[in-house]
Every structure is written in structure tokens, then in C-alpha cells.
Design a protein around this motif. Structure first.
Motif, mmCIF file in Angstrom:
data_model
loop_
_atom_site.group_PDB
_atom_site.id
_atom_site.type_symbol
_atom_site.label_atom_id
_atom_site.label_comp_id
_atom_site.label_asym_id
_atom_site.label_seq_id
_atom_site.Cartn_x
_atom_site.Cartn_y
_atom_site.Cartn_z
ATOM 1 N N MET A 1 0.799 -1.222 0.054
ATOM 2 C CA MET A 1 0.060 0.016 -0.053
ATOM 3 C C MET A 1 0.854 1.246 -0.102
ATOM 4 S SD MET A 1 -2.867 1.236 2.840
ATOM 5 C CE MET A 1 -1.906 0.657 4.098
ATOM 6 N N PRO A 2 0.576 2.215 -0.775
ATOM 7 C CA PRO A 2 1.461 3.388 -0.958
ATOM 8 C C PRO A 2 1.275 4.226 0.319
ATOM 9 C CG PRO A 2 -0.034 3.306 -2.637
ATOM 10 C CD PRO A 2 -0.353 2.118 -2.007
ATOM 11 N N SER A 3 2.219 4.938 0.851
ATOM 12 C CA SER A 3 2.489 5.500 2.195
ATOM 13 C C SER A 3 1.520 6.657 2.232
ATOM 14 C CB SER A 3 3.925 5.675 2.499
ATOM 15 O OG SER A 3 4.447 6.726 1.453
ATOM 16 N N TRP A 4 0.964 7.446 1.011
ATOM 17 C CA TRP A 4 0.341 8.712 0.920
ATOM 18 C C TRP A 4 -1.243 8.339 1.121
ATOM 19 C CZ3 TRP A 4 -3.386 8.183 -2.701
ATOM 20 C CH2 TRP A 4 -3.390 7.602 -3.886
ATOM 21 N N ILE A 5 -1.671 6.857 0.965
ATOM 22 C CA ILE A 5 -3.028 6.697 1.363
ATOM 23 C C ILE A 5 -3.272 6.714 2.806
ATOM 24 C CG2 ILE A 5 -4.657 4.799 1.193
ATOM 25 C CD1 ILE A 5 -3.466 3.877 -1.301
ATOM 26 N N PRO A 6 -2.427 6.112 3.624
ATOM 27 C CA PRO A 6 -2.701 6.497 5.037
ATOM 28 C C PRO A 6 -2.521 7.626 5.542
ATOM 29 C CG PRO A 6 -1.017 4.832 4.730
ATOM 30 C CD PRO A 6 -1.465 5.264 3.469
ATOM 31 N N LEU A 7 -1.480 8.736 4.751
ATOM 32 C CA LEU A 7 -1.172 9.941 5.379
ATOM 33 C C LEU A 7 -2.515 10.691 4.912
ATOM 34 C CD1 LEU A 7 0.895 11.776 6.290
ATOM 35 C CD2 LEU A 7 1.489 11.939 3.989
ATOM 36 N N PHE A 8 -3.068 10.763 3.746
ATOM 37 C CA PHE A 8 -4.304 11.364 3.554
ATOM 38 C C PHE A 8 -5.483 10.876 4.517
ATOM 39 C CE2 PHE A 8 -2.461 12.545 -0.811
ATOM 40 C CZ PHE A 8 -2.718 13.930 -0.665
ATOM 41 N N ALA A 9 -5.607 9.728 4.799
ATOM 42 C CA ALA A 9 -6.645 9.225 5.739
ATOM 43 C C ALA A 9 -6.575 10.098 6.959
ATOM 44 C CB ALA A 9 -6.804 7.887 5.796
ATOM 45 N N LEU A 10 -5.024 10.128 7.559
ATOM 46 C CA LEU A 10 -4.965 10.874 8.887
ATOM 47 C C LEU A 10 -5.353 12.331 8.831
ATOM 48 C CD1 LEU A 10 -3.501 10.430 11.573
ATOM 49 C CD2 LEU A 10 -1.330 10.866 10.743
ATOM 50 N N LEU A 11 -4.889 12.878 7.575
ATOM 51 C CA LEU A 11 -5.216 14.369 7.404
ATOM 52 C C LEU A 11 -6.676 14.484 7.323
ATOM 53 C CD1 LEU A 11 -2.521 15.411 4.812
ATOM 54 C CD2 LEU A 11 -2.587 16.044 7.104
ATOM 55 N N GLY A 12 -7.426 13.546 6.690
ATOM 56 C CA GLY A 12 -9.062 13.342 6.567
ATOM 57 C C GLY A 12 -9.520 13.512 8.054
ATOM 58 N N VAL A 13 -8.854 12.643 8.945
ATOM 59 C CA VAL A 13 -9.253 12.426 10.539
ATOM 60 C C VAL A 13 -9.076 13.714 11.243
ATOM 61 C CG1 VAL A 13 -8.996 11.472 12.476
ATOM 62 C CG2 VAL A 13 -8.955 9.986 10.597
ATOM 63 N N PHE A 14 -8.025 14.614 10.747
ATOM 64 C CA PHE A 14 -7.984 15.919 11.506
ATOM 65 C C PHE A 14 -8.738 16.836 11.232
ATOM 66 C CE2 PHE A 14 -2.849 15.166 11.474
ATOM 67 C CZ PHE A 14 -2.869 14.129 12.430
ATOM 68 N N ALA A 15 -9.022 16.898 9.681
ATOM 69 C CA ALA A 15 -10.137 17.859 9.344
ATOM 70 C C ALA A 15 -11.437 17.242 9.738
ATOM 71 C CB ALA A 15 -10.165 17.825 7.699
ATOM 72 N N LEU A 16 -11.831 15.989 9.797
ATOM 73 C CA LEU A 16 -13.052 15.489 10.401
ATOM 74 C C LEU A 16 -13.152 16.002 11.879
ATOM 75 C CD1 LEU A 16 -15.853 14.000 10.051
ATOM 76 C CD2 LEU A 16 -14.371 11.981 10.679
ATOM 77 N N ALA A 17 -12.162 16.105 12.581
ATOM 78 C CA ALA A 17 -12.158 16.372 14.157
ATOM 79 C C ALA A 17 -12.317 17.753 14.039
ATOM 80 C CB ALA A 17 -10.730 15.853 14.854
ATOM 81 N N TYR A 18 -11.740 18.658 13.363
ATOM 82 C CA TYR A 18 -11.897 20.161 13.412
ATOM 83 C C TYR A 18 -13.565 20.327 13.220
ATOM 84 C CZ TYR A 18 -12.106 24.774 12.261
ATOM 85 O OH TYR A 18 -12.475 26.568 12.343
ATOM 86 N N HIS A 19 -13.902 19.632 12.045
ATOM 87 C CA HIS A 19 -15.452 19.852 11.746
ATOM 88 C C HIS A 19 -16.524 19.509 13.002
ATOM 89 C CE1 HIS A 19 -19.048 20.491 9.280
ATOM 90 N NE2 HIS A 19 -19.261 18.977 9.651
ATOM 91 N N LEU A 20 -16.319 18.324 13.107
ATOM 92 C CA LEU A 20 -17.142 17.742 14.483
ATOM 93 C C LEU A 20 -17.005 18.405 15.566
ATOM 94 C CD1 LEU A 20 -16.725 14.096 13.818
ATOM 95 C CD2 LEU A 20 -18.523 15.223 13.266
ATOM 96 N N GLY A 21 -15.767 19.061 16.153
ATOM 97 C CA GLY A 21 -15.623 19.712 17.376
ATOM 98 C C GLY A 21 -16.328 21.196 16.989
#
Length: 198
Positions: free
Chosen positions: A1-21
């Protein structure tokens, strides 16, 4: 699995956390018209949640990446046949491990690899794959767990602005301290080597 996929998933979690908070802060205040009842602006609650999701995950990511190759290399060394490493000096063992790593990553090796070296290279590549999957699983789980924990604390009385500013200040102090200590270490190293030379 390319390392950019989980990296983008992690950035997505950060963005989701901001939005939900941010969304939870507005909801806990009673809607957009009652934002004035919150201690801080809704954006600070979003940053608070994103920091809880991000900082532990990034800390574990940095520590893991710093130690992963050392741990995998020691595991591969331990699996090498005793007949192969018997009588080898530390330098020769280092060259052997270097050949194993080069073979595993597809680089040029010094000479024709033996079956034992090829097996060690396959073992090294397999351990690296397992470590990468475990790393991203742990990091994403920490990010989601931190986000959940922070979301449970979000409410009108939470001093989100104070906590966010304090956390950012501590991170900036840590980074500046690393820069200062690195410079100090370089100066002392040059000084001691110069004293020994003269």
C-alpha cells in the motif's frame, strides 16, 4: 500500500475532528444564535478536537519511524543462521546486513547473493511491510480515539481557546528548544574536537 494513502486518511481524520468539534460546540450552545454562551469561538473547539486527534498520532508516528528500521534490522540479525555469522567481525556483519537491505529494496548488492541472504532479504521486506501496516493502524486508531475523547469534553464551559493557545505555545517552545540544543551540540562538538586537535 502506498504511504500517501494512510497519510491522506490521517489528514482526513484531522479535518473531520475540526469539523465535528466546531459543530458539537455550536450544538452544545443551543444553535448558531446562542454562540455567545460559549467560552470560546467555535473554531477553537474545532482546533482543540483536531489537536487531540493529531498530536498523539504524530508523536507515535515520529517515534515509530525513528525506531522501526533499528528494530527490524535487529530481528533480521537474530534470524540469520549461526553458521553464516560465526567468526564475522562487527564490520563484516554490518556489510552483510547492508547487502540484505539492498537486496530487499532492489538496490545493487556486493556479489552474488546466497540463498540465506535472499531469505533474510525477504524476511526484512516482510517485517517492514508488517511494521508499516501496524504503524498506520495504530496511528489512525490513536487519531480517532483522541478525536472521540476531545468530542466528549466539548461543551460551553470548556476553555478551548486557552487550551489551544497553551498547546501551540508548548509545541513552539519544544521546536525552538530542539533548534537551540542542536546548535549548542554542534558548537560543543566542534569546540571539543578543536581542543583535542590542538
Amino acid at each position: 500500500m502506498p504511504s500517501w494513502i494512510p497519510l491522506f486518511a490521517l489528514l482526513g481524520v484531522f479535518a473531520l475532528a475540526y469539523h465535528l468539534g466546531r459543530k458539537r460546540a455550536v450544538a452544545s450552545a443551543g444553535g448558531p444564535t446562542r454562540i455567545s454562551t460559549l467560552h470560546s469561538l467555535p473554531g477553537y473547539y474545532g482546533f482543540y478536537t483536531a489537536l487531540w486527534a493529531g498530536l498523539p498520532a504524530i508523536l507515535i508516528l515520529g517515534l515509530w519511524l525513528g525506531l522501526q528500521d533499528e528494530v527490524v534490522t535487529s530481528l533480521v540479525k537474530a534470524e540469520l543462521p549461526a553458521t553464516m555469522t560465526q567468526g564475522m567481525s562487527e564490520g563484516q556483519l554490518g556489510l552483510l546486513i547492508n547487502d540484505v537491505k539492498n537486496l530487499a529494496t532492489g538496490n545493487i548488492v556486493g556479489g552474488e547473493p546466497t540463498p540465506e541472504v535472499m531469505a533474510a532479504a525477504e524476511h526484512y521486506a516482510r517485517l517492514h511491510q508488517i511494521a508499516q501496516l501496524a504503524l498506520w493502524g495504530l496511528v489512525l486508531a490513536l487519531a480517532v480515539g483522541g478525536m472521540s475523547l476531545a468530542l466528549n469534553r466539548v461543551g460551553p464551559q470548556l476553555r478551548a481557546r486557552n487550551r489551544v493557545e497553551r498547546t501551540v505555545m508548548m509545541v513552539l517552545i519544544a521546536f525552538s528548544s530542539i533548534a537551540i540544543l542542536t546548535t549548542l551540540g554542534i558548537v560543543l562538538s566542534v569546540l571539543f574536537e578543536s581542543l583535542i586537535f590542538f
